[in-house]
Write a protein that holds these residues in place. Structure first.
Motif, PDB file in Angstrom:
ATOM      1  N   UNK A  19      -5.950  22.086 -28.495  1.00  0.00           N
ATOM      2  CA  UNK A  19      -6.138  22.205 -29.948  1.00  0.00           C
ATOM      3  C   UNK A  19      -5.752  20.953 -30.711  1.00  0.00           C
ATOM      4  N   UNK A  20      -5.006  20.084 -30.104  1.00  0.00           N
ATOM      5  CA  UNK A  20      -4.611  18.846 -30.766  1.00  0.00           C
ATOM      6  C   UNK A  20      -4.427  17.764 -29.721  1.00  0.00           C
ATOM      7  N   UNK A  21      -4.424  16.539 -30.159  1.00  0.00           N
ATOM      8  CA  UNK A  21      -4.232  15.443 -29.225  1.00  0.00           C
ATOM      9  C   UNK A  21      -5.396  14.478 -29.252  1.00  0.00           C
ATOM     10  N   UNK A  22      -5.166  13.362 -28.643  1.00  0.00           N
ATOM     11  CA  UNK A  22      -6.188  12.318 -28.640  1.00  0.00           C
ATOM     12  C   UNK A  22      -6.607  11.896 -27.247  1.00  0.00           C
ATOM     13  N   UNK A  23      -5.892  12.397 -26.209  1.00  0.00           N
ATOM     14  CA  UNK A  23      -6.241  12.001 -24.849  1.00  0.00           C
ATOM     15  C   UNK A  23      -5.821  13.067 -23.848  1.00  0.00           C
ATOM     16  N   UNK A  24      -6.402  12.973 -22.674  1.00  0.00           N
ATOM     17  CA  UNK A  24      -6.027  13.783 -21.527  1.00  0.00           C
ATOM     18  C   UNK A  24      -5.919  12.841 -20.335  1.00  0.00           C
ATOM     19  N   UNK A  25      -4.819  12.900 -19.630  1.00  0.00           N
ATOM     20  CA  UNK A  25      -4.604  12.067 -18.450  1.00  0.00           C
ATOM     21  C   UNK A  25      -4.766  10.583 -18.758  1.00  0.00           C
ATOM     22  N   UNK A  26      -4.443  10.208 -19.986  1.00  0.00           N
ATOM     23  CA  UNK A  26      -4.558   8.815 -20.391  1.00  0.00           C
ATOM     24  C   UNK A  26      -5.966   8.374 -20.743  1.00  0.00           C
ATOM     25  N   UNK A  27      -6.899   9.318 -20.833  1.00  0.00           N
ATOM     26  CA  UNK A  27      -8.296   9.026 -21.180  1.00  0.00           C
ATOM     27  C   UNK A  27      -8.558   9.562 -22.579  1.00  0.00           C
ATOM     28  N   UNK A  28      -9.100   8.717 -23.453  1.00  0.00           N
ATOM     29  CA  UNK A  28      -9.428   9.161 -24.817  1.00  0.00           C
ATOM     30  C   UNK A  28     -10.363  10.362 -24.769  1.00  0.00           C
ATOM     31  N   UNK A  29     -10.133  11.320 -25.673  1.00  0.00           N
ATOM     32  CA  UNK A  29     -11.007  12.477 -25.753  1.00  0.00           C
ATOM     33  C   UNK A  29     -12.372  12.069 -26.295  1.00  0.00           C
ATOM     34  N   UNK A  30     -13.431  12.604 -25.721  1.00  0.00           N
ATOM     35  CA  UNK A  30     -14.773  12.298 -26.219  1.00  0.00           C
ATOM     36  C   UNK A  30     -15.083  13.121 -27.465  1.00  0.00           C
ATOM     37  N   UNK A  31     -16.032  12.650 -28.220  1.00  0.00           N
ATOM     38  CA  UNK A  31     -16.543  13.423 -29.348  1.00  0.00           C
ATOM     39  C   UNK A  31     -17.616  14.379 -28.868  1.00  0.00           C
ATOM     40  N   UNK A  32     -18.242  15.099 -29.786  1.00  0.00           N
ATOM     41  CA  UNK A  32     -19.295  16.040 -29.418  1.00  0.00           C
ATOM     42  C   UNK A  32     -20.428  15.375 -28.641  1.00  0.00           C
ATOM     43  N   UNK A  33     -20.914  16.092 -27.650  1.00  0.00           N
ATOM     44  CA  UNK A  33     -22.052  15.659 -26.826  1.00  0.00           C
ATOM     45  C   UNK A  33     -21.796  14.327 -26.133  1.00  0.00           C
ATOM     46  N   UNK A  34     -20.563  14.133 -25.680  1.00  0.00           N
ATOM     47  CA  UNK A  34     -20.216  12.872 -25.019  1.00  0.00           C
ATOM     48  C   UNK A  34     -19.180  13.121 -23.928  1.00  0.00           C
ATOM     49  N   UNK A  35     -18.975  12.100 -23.092  1.00  0.00           N
ATOM     50  CA  UNK A  35     -17.894  12.120 -22.121  1.00  0.00           C
ATOM     51  C   UNK A  35     -17.269  10.739 -22.065  1.00  0.00           C
ATOM     52  N   UNK A  36     -16.003  10.703 -21.645  1.00  0.00           N
ATOM     53  CA  UNK A  36     -15.276   9.452 -21.468  1.00  0.00           C
ATOM     54  C   UNK A  36     -14.755   9.406 -20.037  1.00  0.00           C
ATOM     55  N   UNK A  37     -14.488   8.209 -19.564  1.00  0.00           N
ATOM     56  CA  UNK A  37     -14.035   8.025 -18.185  1.00  0.00           C
ATOM     57  C   UNK A  37     -12.858   7.077 -18.130  1.00  0.00           C
TER      58      UNK A  37
END
Length: 155
Positions: A19-37
Motif C-alpha cells: 500500500x505504500x513505498x517506492x521499491x521492492x527488493x531495491x528495485x523501483x516500483x513500476x507505474x501502471x502497465x509497466x515493469x522494472x528490473x
C-alpha cells in the motif's frame, strides 16, 4: 528462423500487496502497465497495490522472506503460470494473430494483462523479446495456438 519460443520453466513468481513505498527488493516500483528490473528480479505492476515479482528458479524462499519484511502480503504463485520467451524478428507478427495490442509500438518496459487467442496472459515487452505468462491450465492450448500462428514465419 524468424521466430523462436522457449519455455522458461520453474520461474519464481511472487504476488506482493503493497500500500505504500517506492521499491521492492531495491528495485523501483513500476507505474501502471509497466515493469522494472534490477537485482536479479523483475517487478510487474498488476494493479494499484499489487505487484508480481519474477526471478530465476529456486529463489522463492529467499525472496518471500525478504518481501514479507517490506510489504503487506506475499504469496508464492510460482506454479500458477508458465513463462514463455518469444524472440525473433517476426515475434510481434505472430502475436498479432490473436492479440489486439499494437506490439510494434509498445516500448520495452511495457507490461499488460490482456487476451491472446482467448487466453488471459501477462505480456512483458523486453528489448529483444516478449515474455508471456500463461495460466498453467491453458498452457497446452496456448502452445498449440502459438505453433499454428508461427507456421508462416518459420522456415
Amino acid at each position: 528462423m524468424t521466430v523462436e519460443v522457449v519455455e522458461e520453466k520453474f520461474r519464481t513468481q511472487l504476488t506482493v500487496r503493497l500500500r505504500g513505498g517506492e521499491s521492492l527488493l531495491g528495485v523501483d516500483l513500476p507505474g501502471p502497465c509497466a515493469f522494472t528490473s534490477g537485482n536479479g528480479v523483475d517487478v510487474l505492476w498488476m494493479g494499484p497495490d499489487e505487484y508480481l515479482v519474477l526471478a530465476e528458479p529456486g529463489r522463492q524462499t529467499e525472496l518471500e522472506a525478504a518481501l514479507s519484511r517490506e510489504s503487506d502480503a506475499v504469496v508464492d504463485v510460482s506454479a500458477q503460470r508458465n513463462v514463455f520467451r518469444l524472440t525473433g524478428s517476426r515475434r510481434a507478427d505472430v502475436l498479432a494473430h490473436g492479440c489486439s495490442i499494437d506490439l510494434e509500438t509498445a516500448p520495452p518496459g511495457t507490461c499488460v494483462q490482456t487476451l491472446l487467442a482467448r487466453t488471459g496472459i501477462v505480456l512483458l515487452v523486453r528489448e529483444d523479446a516478449f515474455m508471456l505468462l500463461v495460466r498453467q491450465s491453458f498452457s497446452d492450448y496456448f502452445e498449440a495456438w502459438l505453433a499454428d500462428a508461427s507456421l508462416e514465419y518459420v522456415p
